[in-house]
Write an enzyme that holds these catalytic residues in place. Structure first.
Site, short mmCIF file in Angstrom:
data_model
loop_
_atom_site.label_atom_id
_atom_site.label_comp_id
_atom_site.label_asym_id
_atom_site.label_seq_id
_atom_site.Cartn_x
_atom_site.Cartn_y
_atom_site.Cartn_z
N GLU A 114 0.79 -1.15 0.10
CA GLU A 114 -0.10 0.00 -0.09
C GLU A 114 0.89 1.20 -0.03
O GLU A 114 2.07 1.11 0.15
CB GLU A 114 -1.03 -0.07 1.08
CG GLU A 114 -2.06 -0.94 1.11
CD GLU A 114 -2.99 -0.87 2.33
OE1 GLU A 114 -3.89 -1.80 2.11
OE2 GLU A 114 -3.05 -0.13 2.92
N HIS A 231 -9.13 10.26 2.59
CA HIS A 231 -8.78 9.13 1.72
C HIS A 231 -9.13 9.61 0.27
O HIS A 231 -10.12 10.27 -0.23
CB HIS A 231 -9.67 7.91 1.91
CG HIS A 231 -9.11 6.71 1.41
ND1 HIS A 231 -9.38 6.61 -0.02
CD2 HIS A 231 -8.75 5.64 1.71
CE1 HIS A 231 -8.81 5.25 -0.17
NE2 HIS A 231 -8.41 4.79 0.69
N ARG A 276 -1.27 9.52 1.33
CA ARG A 276 -2.39 10.11 0.94
C ARG A 276 -2.74 11.38 0.86
O ARG A 276 -3.48 11.84 0.03
CB ARG A 276 -3.27 9.45 2.02
CG ARG A 276 -3.55 7.89 2.00
CD ARG A 276 -4.42 7.25 3.11
NE ARG A 276 -4.80 5.88 2.87
CZ ARG A 276 -5.37 5.16 3.71
NH1 ARG A 276 -5.81 5.78 4.71
NH2 ARG A 276 -5.56 3.98 3.41
N HIS A 332 -11.73 10.32 6.24
CA HIS A 332 -11.49 9.14 6.44
C HIS A 332 -11.17 8.66 7.64
O HIS A 332 -11.41 7.54 8.52
CB HIS A 332 -10.68 8.41 5.34
CG HIS A 332 -10.31 6.90 5.35
ND1 HIS A 332 -11.19 5.97 5.25
CD2 HIS A 332 -9.17 6.32 5.71
CE1 HIS A 332 -10.81 4.82 5.19
NE2 HIS A 332 -9.61 5.07 5.57
N ARG A 367 -1.64 9.30 8.86
CA ARG A 367 -1.43 8.10 9.20
C ARG A 367 -0.70 7.31 7.97
O ARG A 367 -1.31 7.44 6.84
CB ARG A 367 -2.70 7.67 9.36
CG ARG A 367 -2.83 6.05 9.54
CD ARG A 367 -4.23 5.58 10.15
NE ARG A 367 -5.21 5.88 8.86
CZ ARG A 367 -5.68 4.69 8.04
NH1 ARG A 367 -5.37 3.63 8.44
NH2 ARG A 367 -6.43 5.09 7.12
#
Length: 504
Positions: A114, A231, A276, A332, A367
């Protein structure tokens, strides 16, 4: 109800609450959940997995370095190392209680990639169904544990404090309006995030920061409230909340395009797998320029590899094997929360916090993908160990239950305002207007939604820089020194008499 004053009260039915309750065994636990156990928790919606350095080319220190890099200067190095080091053990514990993770042909755990991870280290279950599978496993274990009493259909309304200001229990209300005051030797908040404060969100609509309001009204310090992660690839299909097109799609080759057919991430470092906040702002800029953005995930075997995404697409009239998915950023995850120490203790004695409601120092300003379930699992163990070893005073057996606070009458207005003025891109003018209006609502209603939203807006206004998930168009560069922000209720507005929650 068979609650004892010697019970530990845990509030929340997601991975943080369930894992904490299980780790506390054999101590008696009262678990308070607003919905039937296993329902309405954000954990069950998690399409990503759990990050753990398990591959032959990986080490926990590599995982920690990636976490610190994503955290944009505010992730705490010792916390990142400690949590990354706990990850393999957390996976082992989940396996031991029956979690059926995806495996390779040789029986080893299958590891995915990811964004912003330097190695393949994402453990999955049922492809993109990790959150659901983990939640189901934990739910079965909680149901089978004789020392856990579950109070379903109850919502926590206030933390109750004794004359010394120590948290001594909790007031809760059920669906029929009955109110109960539950004394406790310790209280653990595991109430999740606050994405439901935004009109565009991937979270359950009940995720509105209720635990943050509980803690703030009891005098706890909140930290880094301005850091909300958006997100990048929520499905723009008109649903509320918005279905999620998991980041793992981009890890396996899905690409972003605008309406002109341009792959606008191609020249960005990391491309579609950039952090992100970078991807979210790039998509936001395209949409602000009038462009429709799509995620082309027409890859081989999407139905088998990502059954959850495929099902969400079909439910919204899309065939992801034949057409790209329209996407846009949506609220998110909240990196801020109740400030806690390495044992999960809040600044108010008697109170612990676990999961998204807590600010542990792991996530910093942004994060790292799939670190959230890991953080909850790691701190669940450390909190349980701390409570089990703590010398706690005897609890009172009679508490006065305060009248419940009214639900917000301005929910729709708050959500629209947060999207418009406290969203992906912020500036002083918008934040000042937002804080002013939210303050008016909070003063008029005293509700929790406006209080938490106000805390975010005021913290965002004070941070005159851009860092991680917080981007200020009027201050686009980061400050030379990365510092945490702290919020107390008394700093936001005068506390009124209704904020007193003392043992009778």
């Amino acid at each position: 109800m068979n609650h004892s004053p010697q019970n530990v009260v845990v509030v929340g039915g997601g991975v943080a609450g369930l894992a904490t309750a299980l780790r506390l065994a054999p101590l008696p636990v009262t678990l308070i959940v607003a919905a039937p156990l296993g329902n309405e928790a954000a954990t069950g919606w998690a399409q990503g997995g759990i990050a753990a350095a398990l591959g032959p080319d990986d080490r926990p220190d590599f995982h920690a370095i990636d976490t610190l890099t994503a955290g944009a200067g505010l992730a705490e190095p010792h916390v990142a190392r400690r949590v990354a080091g706990a990850a393999p053990g957390a996976i082992d514990w989940l396996v031991a209680i029956g979690t059926p993770f995806d495996r390779n042909a040789n029986g080893s755990l299958a590891l995915g990639l990811e964004a912003a991870h330097s190695r393949r280290r994402i453990v999955h279950a049922d492809g993109d169904g990790t959150g659901r599978v983990v939640l189901e496993t934990l739910t079965r274990a909680v149901r089978a544990c004789p020392t856990i009493q579950v109070m379903e259909g109850w919502r926590a309304g206030a933390l109750l404090t004794d004359a010394q200001g120590r948290v001594a229990g909790i007031a809760a209300r059920d669906r029929d309006g009955r109110v109960a005051a539950l004394p406790a030797r310790a209280v653990v908040l595991a109430t999740g995030g606050l994405g439901g404060l935004y009109a565009s969100t991937t979270n359950p609509l009940g995720a509105v920061g209720s635990g943050l309001a509980l803690a703030a009204r009891a005098g706890a310090v909140l930290r880094d409230m301005e850091f909300v992660q958006f997100h990048p690839t929520a499905m723009a299909v008109g649903a509320d909340p918005m279905p999620l097109a998991t980041e793992a799609l981009r890890g396996e080759g899905a690409r972003l395009f605008n309406a002109r057919g341009e792959r606008f991430m191609a020249e960005v470092p990391g491309q579609e797998l950039a952090p992100r906040d970078v991807v979210a702002r790039a998509i936001f800029a395209q949409i602000a320029d009038g462009q429709r953005v799509v995620l082309d995930a027409r890859m081989k075997d999407i139905e088998r590899r990502f059954p959850g995404v495929a099902a969400l697409c079909r439910a919204n009239g899309l065939d992801p094997a034949r057409e790209p998915i329209p996407v846009r950023p949506a609220a998110h995850y909240h990196m801020g929360g109740i400030r806690v120490d390495d044992a999960g203790r809040a600044s108010v004695s008697g109170l612990w916090a676990c999961g998204e409601v807590a600010s542990t120092g792991l996530h910093g300003a942004n994060r790292l993908a799939s670190n959230s379930l890991l953080e909850a699992l790691a701190y669940a163990r450390w909190i349980a160990e701390d409570i089990a070893g703590a010398q706690l005073p005897a609890m009172a057996t009679a508490l006065a239950a305060p009248a419940p606070r009214p639900p917000s009458s301005a929910r729709a207005e708050i959500r629209a305002l947060m999207d418009r003025q406290v969203g992906v891109v912020r500036d002083a003018q918008g934040l000042e207007a937002a804080a002013g209006r939210l303050g008016e609502i909070a003063d008029a209603t005293g509700d929790d939604l406006s209080l938490v939203a106000l805390a975010i807006a005021e913290a965002a206004l004070r941070r005159e820089e851009s860092r991680g998930g917080h981007f200020r168009a009027d201050h686009p560069a980061p400050a030379a020194l990365a510092t945490h922000s702290e919020t107390r209720l008394a700093d936001m507005r005068p506390a009124d008499a209704s904020d007193e929650r003392q043992v009778a």
